[in-house]
Design an enzyme around this catalytic site. Sequence first.
Site, short mmCIF file in Angstrom:
data_model
loop_
_atom_site.label_atom_id
_atom_site.label_comp_id
_atom_site.label_asym_id
_atom_site.label_seq_id
_atom_site.Cartn_x
_atom_site.Cartn_y
_atom_site.Cartn_z
N SER A 1 0.84 -1.20 0.00
CA SER A 1 0.00 0.00 0.00
C SER A 1 0.87 1.26 0.00
O SER A 1 1.74 1.41 -0.85
CB SER A 1 -0.94 -0.05 1.20
OG SER A 1 -1.93 0.96 1.11
N HIS B 1 -1.95 -1.20 -4.74
CA HIS B 1 -3.41 -1.22 -4.94
C HIS B 1 -3.96 0.20 -4.91
O HIS B 1 -3.25 1.17 -4.65
CB HIS B 1 -4.10 -2.11 -3.90
CG HIS B 1 -4.00 -1.61 -2.50
ND1 HIS B 1 -4.47 -2.31 -1.42
CD2 HIS B 1 -3.48 -0.46 -1.98
CE1 HIS B 1 -4.25 -1.63 -0.31
NE2 HIS B 1 -3.66 -0.50 -0.62
#
Length: 413
Positions: free
Chosen positions: A83, A106
Amino acid sequence: MRIKNRLIVGDEKNTILLYGEIGEVISATDIKAEILQAESNGKTIEMRINSLGGDVYSGLAIIEAIRQSNADIRMFIDGVAASMASVIAMCGRHIEMGRYSRLMLHAVSAGCYGNTNEMLQCIQEMKKTENLLCEIISKKCNKTAEEIKNKYFDGEDHWLSADEALSLGLIDGIFDMEKIQEPTTENIYNITNKRKGVNLKDDYRAFKLHLSRLLSLDGHSDETEIFNAINRLKTGKNGLSSMVDNAVKKGWINNKDKDVYISLLKNDTKTFLKKYETLKNEDAANVIELICEAQNKGIILACETDVYKSIGDEMGANVLCDILQMKPRPKRAVRYLNLDFADRSEWTYDDWRNFDPKGLAENPELYKLLKNKRSGKTMEARTLEWYRRNNPEYLEQHPDFYKSLIDKEYNKQ
């Protein structure tokens, strides 16, 4: 046991550990201070990462601290860079992953509450943030931001091995180390649930962090601080209701909406906290934008940035905007922006003193001329012809003064 990011000073390099959650365990303020401390040692800085990600705005602050540093900052992913931690990793001048490490990319996740317009604003802000993150990643692997967005910001979690990341150009190399525990099903389950706002009931740390947020404490608070906050809440002092007053004071909400937020706080604390956090992050971003704009316009100097940042943090972006609109440009900054450094014939005594004192010290004749001109005194003028006959070496050594005499002689004719 609480893991803290810390600086390790070595003989040949400095190491900064980014181990834990960004914005909670990993503080942007601490990382900035550690970079400055390590930078002063004049050595290579290694940042070693093992993080499942965290707060985007804290991550952006860390990225900006890395970008502003003149040090040779190298990234090493020891375990997981997922992330926001994966985007931070992309900012190193050199990036390596351990043989058994993992990189995860993501799309941005956020909570949102309010009417249709507020929901759309939230979505727009998420899109802007995603575009920014894609741009950062794209610069590392020589792809366009659009290609990055289509490939990795499609709503899925993309877990990459070291070999895969290397083949895609996201990292520069792989280092060998003792095999560490790879991301487990439980780790992936935890980060996925975190994105959906779910905390495991048997996870004491997650419970403590959640309780800290409810009590308006930061993620570093210990049990004593949490206990004291609960006691203050019981006596009605500094409770969650003060957050509504704070939002009104800083202009995040207006007085007529105050009762609505108080009702939301009483009936749905979780939603209120998400909404409050969104307002807080938006205001913090606005404060930074205002300060950058003011610096570019010469309204504030670099040395004043921290002062006005503190004003914005304490009083909100709206108040900071009003203050900056009333503040005139510093005279010295305006003068600096308007000076011609190529042609210094029009420079005053103060200009030389402020912006090139060394040049003035090396030119005693010019110093004497400007000093007397400033004080209104007259002196026996030495003409261009006098210098050519008596002291031509001085003219060769001081071209600015030579040019001023030529201009004076030309104007006479």
